[in-house]
Design an enzyme around this catalytic site. Structure first.
Site, PDB file in Angstrom:
ATOM      1  N   SER A 136       0.641  -4.618  -6.434  1.00  0.00           N
ATOM      2  CA  SER A 136       0.018  -5.488  -7.570  1.00  0.00           C
ATOM      3  C   SER A 136      -1.273  -6.006  -7.253  1.00  0.00           C
ATOM      4  O   SER A 136      -2.221  -5.249  -7.284  1.00  0.00           O
ATOM      5  CB  SER A 136       1.250  -6.453  -7.929  1.00  0.00           C
ATOM      6  OG  SER A 136       0.859  -7.406  -8.970  1.00  0.00           O
TER       7      SER A 136
ATOM      8  N   ASP B  22      -4.194  -6.581 -14.114  1.00  0.00           N
ATOM      9  CA  ASP B  22      -4.072  -6.766 -12.587  1.00  0.00           C
ATOM     10  C   ASP B  22      -3.949  -5.178 -11.982  1.00  0.00           C
ATOM     11  O   ASP B  22      -4.130  -4.322 -12.711  1.00  0.00           O
ATOM     12  CB  ASP B  22      -3.014  -7.516 -12.047  1.00  0.00           C
ATOM     13  CG  ASP B  22      -1.401  -7.014 -12.140  1.00  0.00           C
ATOM     14  OD1 ASP B  22      -1.397  -5.965 -13.108  1.00  0.00           O
ATOM     15  OD2 ASP B  22      -0.598  -7.401 -11.600  1.00  0.00           O
TER      16      ASP B  22
ATOM     17  N   ASP C 186      -1.885  -3.161 -10.718  1.00  0.00           N
ATOM     18  CA  ASP C 186      -0.812  -2.186 -10.935  1.00  0.00           C
ATOM     19  C   ASP C 186      -0.491  -2.105 -12.471  1.00  0.00           C
ATOM     20  O   ASP C 186       0.326  -1.504 -13.030  1.00  0.00           O
ATOM     21  CB  ASP C 186       0.497  -2.244 -10.131  1.00  0.00           C
ATOM     22  CG  ASP C 186       1.125  -3.725 -10.413  1.00  0.00           C
ATOM     23  OD1 ASP C 186       0.483  -4.649 -10.754  1.00  0.00           O
ATOM     24  OD2 ASP C 186       2.408  -3.639 -10.142  1.00  0.00           O
TER      25      ASP C 186
ATOM     26  N   ASP D 166       0.788  -4.507 -14.670  1.00  0.00           N
ATOM     27  CA  ASP D 166       2.112  -5.022 -15.311  1.00  0.00           C
ATOM     28  C   ASP D 166       1.609  -6.428 -15.656  1.00  0.00           C
ATOM     29  O   ASP D 166       2.362  -7.016 -16.407  1.00  0.00           O
ATOM     30  CB  ASP D 166       3.103  -5.145 -14.426  1.00  0.00           C
ATOM     31  CG  ASP D 166       2.996  -5.672 -13.104  1.00  0.00           C
ATOM     32  OD1 ASP D 166       1.826  -6.387 -12.838  1.00  0.00           O
ATOM     33  OD2 ASP D 166       3.922  -5.944 -12.325  1.00  0.00           O
TER      34      ASP D 166
ATOM     35  N   ASN E 227       0.656 -16.098 -15.938  1.00  0.00           N
ATOM     36  CA  ASN E 227      -0.065 -15.337 -15.246  1.00  0.00           C
ATOM     37  C   ASN E 227      -0.434 -13.824 -16.064  1.00  0.00           C
ATOM     38  O   ASN E 227      -1.278 -13.036 -15.477  1.00  0.00           O
ATOM     39  CB  ASN E 227       0.188 -14.801 -13.715  1.00  0.00           C
ATOM     40  CG  ASN E 227       1.378 -14.040 -13.475  1.00  0.00           C
ATOM     41  OD1 ASN E 227       1.984 -13.510 -14.422  1.00  0.00           O
ATOM     42  ND2 ASN E 227       2.084 -14.238 -12.452  1.00  0.00           N
TER      43      ASN E 227
ATOM     44  N   PRO F 218       7.161 -22.464  -2.249  1.00  0.00           N
ATOM     45  CA  PRO F 218       6.630 -21.176  -1.165  1.00  0.00           C
ATOM     46  C   PRO F 218       6.427 -19.958  -2.233  1.00  0.00           C
ATOM     47  O   PRO F 218       7.455 -19.719  -2.947  1.00  0.00           O
ATOM     48  CB  PRO F 218       7.773 -21.118  -0.225  1.00  0.00           C
ATOM     49  CG  PRO F 218       9.067 -21.829  -0.903  1.00  0.00           C
ATOM     50  CD  PRO F 218       8.456 -22.712  -2.075  1.00  0.00           C
ATOM     51  N   SER F 219       5.404 -19.094  -2.015  1.00  0.00           N
ATOM     52  CA  SER F 219       5.229 -17.817  -2.559  1.00  0.00           C
ATOM     53  C   SER F 219       6.295 -16.947  -2.095  1.00  0.00           C
ATOM     54  O   SER F 219       6.838 -16.978  -1.060  1.00  0.00           O
ATOM     55  CB  SER F 219       3.931 -17.544  -2.180  1.00  0.00           C
ATOM     56  OG  SER F 219       3.962 -16.094  -2.537  1.00  0.00           O
ATOM     57  N   GLY F 220       6.700 -16.170  -3.005  1.00  0.00           N
ATOM     58  CA  GLY F 220       7.702 -15.166  -2.896  1.00  0.00           C
ATOM     59  C   GLY F 220       6.948 -13.767  -2.337  1.00  0.00           C
ATOM     60  O   GLY F 220       7.640 -12.781  -1.834  1.00  0.00           O
TER      61      GLY F 220
HETATM   62  P1  NG1 Z   1       4.811 -15.614  -6.151  1.00  0.00           P
HETATM   63  O1  NG1 Z   1       3.966 -15.134  -4.790  1.00  0.00           O
HETATM   64  O2  NG1 Z   1       6.216 -15.862  -5.750  1.00  0.00           O
HETATM   65  O3  NG1 Z   1       4.132 -17.111  -6.485  1.00  0.00           O
HETATM   66  C1  NG1 Z   1       3.683 -14.083  -7.616  1.00  0.00           C
HETATM   67  C2  NG1 Z   1       3.610 -14.728  -9.081  1.00  0.00           C
HETATM   68  C3  NG1 Z   1       4.573 -14.440  -9.983  1.00  0.00           C
HETATM   69  C4  NG1 Z   1       5.009 -12.706 -10.004  1.00  0.00           C
HETATM   70  C5  NG1 Z   1       5.432 -12.469  -8.652  1.00  0.00           C
HETATM   71  C6  NG1 Z   1       5.137 -10.838  -8.604  1.00  0.00           C
HETATM   72  C7  NG1 Z   1       2.278 -16.624  -9.769  1.00  0.00           C
HETATM   73  C8  NG1 Z   1       2.339 -18.186  -9.475  1.00  0.00           C
HETATM   74  N1  NG1 Z   1       3.277 -15.972  -8.963  1.00  0.00           N
HETATM   75  O4  NG1 Z   1       4.826 -14.744  -7.255  1.00  0.00           O
HETATM   76  O5  NG1 Z   1       4.685 -14.901 -11.293  1.00  0.00           O
HETATM   77  O6  NG1 Z   1       4.321 -12.208 -10.780  1.00  0.00           O
HETATM   78  O7  NG1 Z   1       3.683 -12.621  -7.857  1.00  0.00           O
HETATM   79  O8  NG1 Z   1       4.052  -9.902  -8.376  1.00  0.00           O
HETATM   80  O9  NG1 Z   1       1.790 -16.156 -10.409  1.00  0.00           O
HETATM   81 ZN    ZN Z   2       1.228  -6.498 -11.014  1.00  0.00          ZN
END
Ligand code: NG1
Ligand code: ZN
Length: 558
Positions: free
Chosen positions: A66, A287, A289, A291, A383, A512-514
């Site tokens: 992405s 972005d 990819d 989406d 976003n 925490p970011s995923g």
């Molecule tokens: P994480 O990294 O969990 O914050 C980010 C985006 C999500 C979503 C995912 C998947 C933010 C704050 N977070 O997640 O909205 O788009 O990537 O690509 O923008």
């Molecule tokens: Zn994307």
């Protein structure tokens, strides 16, 4: 499985697992530096076969990271209706990715047993798509090796946007009812809906697109061809409409997501590099990819104005809701799903319009699931990732209103139903889609006769700031379900409350970011200075309390 043991083990030797890395199937699948991912790709090919045997229909795999930098990559499985992999399979994906090469067959066997998969169940085909990253094509072939180790077949969809891959999977599994399961079918579906909504006049002013040097950039001209040359129907070539879109950061020179693209524009709150931004024109940014999409423009004095996912959400939700009310479907529910990142002003605006708003945790799978609780759900992330989801029975009611011969007094109802039917066809219901959402925005602005400046004025964003903090182990931070409060470490939430408490009308949260190895900080306040002060204050506290590494975040006032 035993029948394929030798082939699977042979493949594992070609795609050996690296030692010392733990992979985690996060909110968007696996994401890592590309040089660490080959074995994961092979293994996801194997797992996709089991998923397909379980669901008894086609599933897909998308190779992409992405908005992440070009040296990263990732992979995610796409479920039969073009949606994200069901959550209870995520642990299977994590186990299959992490087991040793010697344990691989046994791990797959365990998944098969746990899911009561019939080994004899035939798989039709596994659909694979990939983005423009240098490592992506090679990874698509590693996945193919996984599928073929089970003596099953793949359909290589090639270089496509993430939402196109989701569309193909759903198209195949609905036998074309959702849309022809080809890239051409995708353009035809969007092109036809665009023509029905905008007519042959189409849209007179061009839109300027930041393609993030990614896959979306090369798909825009293809889409335009179908719209402008009337190729949106196999039977008729007379459905010509009009849309001009000029693409910058088209991948011919720049690097993917490097100082451009929706993530950069959102975080930096400034235009992408590689684009001349002039007052009086309308811009959007994808972005890597494709989406996500956001719009922007500059004012006379050069001030940058961003119309993010929240603004797109409102444009779509308000337009839909107005027409929806004409249909008089009293029992059907309509609502908007946002995340904690939604600007406070957008939520207030929707509430004032009488539109129901609910929160969901960050990530496509969460907002989609929440949106499915409504008959019509509009789900958006700030976003720029979002779409509209309509229940089948509601879709049928809308079509019935649009096709039925109604009394002259019901003309407005029939007209609204027709607009909604076409609008729903313009949306990619599987997942957020920059190409389709660009057409949605262009169409609504056109039908409402709104300029981008007028659209921007629907509300003023509360100034906000997003930051990232590096910590030793981000999993030490646990939040409430909606991510608005920290549960652990408790001292962290207490400290955030103190920082927020001294600034009027402020809000801040951390999670925490995923998808990245960091903790994200968000803040909102009445002025940009206060939002920045708060964000850096909270980031510093995260660093101190949650084991920060590297440089401590600090606000540098120029
Ligand atoms: P994480 O990294 O969990 O914050 C980010 C985006 C999500 C979503 C995912 C998947 C933010 C704050 N977070 O997640 O909205 O788009 O990537 O690509 O923008
Ligand atoms: Zn994307």
């Amino acid at each position: 499985m035993e029948k394929h043991r030798k082939k699977i083990e042979f493949g594992a030797r070609q795609h050996p697992k690296l030692e010392g890395i733990t992979y985690n199937y996060g909110t968007a699948g696996f994401r890592e530096k590309a040089d660490k991912l080959d074995a994961v790709m092979y293994r996801m090919g194997l797992l996709a076969v089991l998923r397909s045997k379980k669901t008894k229909v086609e599933v897909g795999l998308m190779v992409t990271a992405s908005h992440n930098p070009v040296e990263d990559n990732g992979v995610k499985l796409v479920d039969p209706m073009g949606l994200m992999l069901t959550e209870n399979w995520e642990p299977h994906a994590t186990h299959v990715a992490n087991c040793s090469d010697l344990e691989l067959v046994d791990t797959l066997q365990r998944v098969a047993a746990e899911e009561q998969i019939d080994a004899k169940q035939k798989v039709n085909v596994i659909i694979i798509g990939y983005d423009t990253r240098p490592s992506s094509k090679r990874f698509a072939s590693s996945i193919q090796d996984g599928v073929e180790a089970f003596d099953e077949q793949v359909f290589q969809a090639g270089c496509v946007t993430t939402p196109q891959l989701h569309y193909l999977v759903r198209g195949l599994n609905t036998q074309g009812v959702y849309g022809d399961a080809t890239e051409e079918g995708y353009y035809m579906k969007l092109g036809l809906a665009f023509w029905k909504l905008n007519g042959s006049q189409g849209i007179q002013t061009p839109v300027y697109v930041d393609g993030a040097n990614g896959v979306g950039a090369e798909k825009v001209p293809k889409l335009l061809k179908y719209i402008n040359e009337g190729k949106c129907s196999r039977a008729h070539f007379d459905k010509k409409s009009h849309l001009q879109a000029f693409v910058s950061n088209d991948g011919s020179q720049g690097i993917l997501n490097d100082r451009c693209g929706a993530d950069y524009v959102k975080i930096k709150q400034k235009p992408p590099v590689g684009m001349d931004v002039i007052h009086g024109k309308r811009y959007c940014t994808f972005d890597g990819d494709a989406d996500r999409i956001m719009y922007f423009y500059v004012e006379k004095d050069g001030a940058f104005k961003l119309l993010d996912g929240d603004k797109i959400c409102i444009l779509l939700a308000e337009f839909f809701f107005e027409h929806w009310q004409h249909l008089e479907l009293p029992r059907a529910t309509f609502g908007v799903v946002q995340t904690a990142y939604a600007n406070g002003s957008s939520t207030k605006y929707l509430n004032e319009k009488g539109i129901r708003v609910v929160l969901a945790p960050t990530g496509v799978k969460h907002i989609t699931k929440k949106a499915e609780e409504f008959d019509v759900g509009v789900a958006y992330e700030a976003n720029g990732h979002g779409n509209l989801i309509v229940k089948e029975k509601t879709w049928n009611s809308i079509i019935a209103c649009s096709r039925k011969r109604l009394r002259p007094t019901d003309r407005q109802k029939a007209r609204s139903a027709e607009v909604l039917e076409n609008l729903i066809n313009l949306v990619n219901q599987c997942v957020g889609d920059a190409l389709s959402n660009m057409l949605v925005v262009e169409t609504i602005l056109n039908l409402r006769k709104l300029t981008i400046e007028e659209w921007a004025k629907c509300y003023d964003d509360l100034p906000n700031r997003q930051l990232k903090v590096k910590v030793r182990d981000r999993s030490v931070i646990k939040t409430t379900w909606d991510e608005t409060k920290v549960i652990e470490p408790a001292a962290l939430q207490r400290a955030i409350d103190v920082l927020v408490g001294v600034i009027p009308c402020a809000r801040s949260f951390v999670r925490p970011s995923g998808t990245e190895d960091c903790v994200r900080v968000y803040s909102e306040a009445e002025t940009q200075e206060l939002a920045d002060t708060l964000a850096y204050g909270v980031a510093g506290t995260v660093y101190d309390i949650a084991g920060g590494v590297g440089e401590k975040p600090q606000l540098h006032i120029p």
